[in-house]
Design a protein around this motif. Structure first.
Motif, PDB file in Angstrom:
ATOM      1  N   VAL A  73      -8.945 -11.168  -7.163  1.00  0.00           N
ATOM      2  CA  VAL A  73      -9.888 -10.970  -6.059  1.00  0.00           C
ATOM      3  C   VAL A  73      -9.440  -9.807  -5.182  1.00  0.00           C
ATOM      4  N   ARG A  74      -8.154  -9.720  -4.909  1.00  0.00           N
ATOM      5  CA  ARG A  74      -7.644  -8.606  -4.091  1.00  0.00           C
ATOM      6  C   ARG A  74      -7.882  -7.269  -4.790  1.00  0.00           C
ATOM      7  N   ASP A  75      -7.620  -7.226  -6.095  1.00  0.00           N
ATOM      8  CA  ASP A  75      -7.847  -5.988  -6.851  1.00  0.00           C
ATOM      9  C   ASP A  75      -9.320  -5.601  -6.821  1.00  0.00           C
ATOM     10  N   ALA A  76     -10.191  -6.593  -7.016  1.00  0.00           N
ATOM     11  CA  ALA A  76     -11.626  -6.312  -6.988  1.00  0.00           C
ATOM     12  C   ALA A  76     -12.056  -5.819  -5.610  1.00  0.00           C
ATOM     13  N   ALA A  77     -11.540  -6.436  -4.571  1.00  0.00           N
ATOM     14  CA  ALA A  77     -11.885  -6.019  -3.209  1.00  0.00           C
ATOM     15  C   ALA A  77     -11.389  -4.603  -2.943  1.00  0.00           C
ATOM     16  N   GLY A  79     -11.000  -2.268  -5.182  1.00  0.00           N
ATOM     17  CA  GLY A  79     -11.876  -1.379  -5.943  1.00  0.00           C
ATOM     18  C   GLY A  79     -13.194  -1.157  -5.230  1.00  0.00           C
ATOM     19  N   ILE A  80     -13.763  -2.220  -4.693  1.00  0.00           N
ATOM     20  CA  ILE A  80     -15.020  -2.109  -3.949  1.00  0.00           C
ATOM     21  C   ILE A  80     -14.809  -1.256  -2.705  1.00  0.00           C
ATOM     22  N   LYS A  81     -13.705  -1.452  -2.018  1.00  0.00           N
ATOM     23  CA  LYS A  81     -13.405  -0.676  -0.810  1.00  0.00           C
ATOM     24  C   LYS A  81     -13.306   0.808  -1.157  1.00  0.00           C
ATOM     25  N   ASP A  82     -12.621   1.128  -2.268  1.00  0.00           N
ATOM     26  CA  ASP A  82     -12.500   2.526  -2.690  1.00  0.00           C
ATOM     27  C   ASP A  82     -13.868   3.120  -3.002  1.00  0.00           C
ATOM     28  N   GLN A  83     -14.709   2.346  -3.683  1.00  0.00           N
ATOM     29  CA  GLN A  83     -16.046   2.826  -4.012  1.00  0.00           C
ATOM     30  C   GLN A  83     -16.852   3.098  -2.747  1.00  0.00           C
ATOM     31  N   VAL A  84     -16.785   2.202  -1.805  1.00  0.00           N
ATOM     32  CA  VAL A  84     -17.517   2.370  -0.545  1.00  0.00           C
ATOM     33  C   VAL A  84     -17.014   3.613   0.178  1.00  0.00           C
ATOM     34  N   GLN A  85     -15.692   3.784   0.217  1.00  0.00           N
ATOM     35  CA  GLN A  85     -15.143   4.963   0.895  1.00  0.00           C
ATOM     36  C   GLN A  85     -15.597   6.244   0.213  1.00  0.00           C
TER      37      GLN A  85
END
Length: 117
Positions: A73-77, A79-85
């Motif tokens: 879950v942390r890794d997925a979060a 990854g999502i954070k990087d995509q959003v940035q």
């Protein structure tokens, strides 16, 4: 004629013998039951120990699975954070490009639409 006292004596001794045999057999039965009870207690202790060990193994396994799930879950979060940035940076970059080269919003005269300046 048989001696009446001798008959009573034999009956008395038979009663004492029966009582002694009963006491011996009773003691044997009691000892047997105690041994079975001790065996049962030992089996219960062993079973309890095995169950506690198995429960401990299951708990350890569940803890590991929970840690793995948490990391996923942390890794997925992340990854999502990087995509959003990246999306935000690309949007901000596009806005900066639009600000650096403003569009020519001069109204076009339909009569001169095909002519060059």
């Amino acid at each position: 004629m048989p001696d009446f006292g001798e008959g009573l004596r034999k009956i008395f001794l038979a009663g004492v013998g029966a009582l002694a045999a009963t006491a011996e057999k009773g003691q044997e039965i009691v000892n047997n039951l105690v041994a079975r009870g001790e065996l049962t207690v030992e089996q219960g202790k062993k079973l309890n120990s095995e169950l506690a060990h198995k429960a401990s193994e299951k708990t350890s396994g569940l803890k590991e699975q929970a840690q793995e799930a948490t990391q996923t879950v942390r890794d997925a979060a992340a990854g999502i954070k990087d995509q959003v940035q990246q999306n935000v940076k690309s949007m901000v970059g596009a806005d900066d490009d639009n600000a650096a080269a403003p569009a020519d919003n001069t109204p076009v005269d339909p009569a001169n639409a095909g002519s060059t300046k």
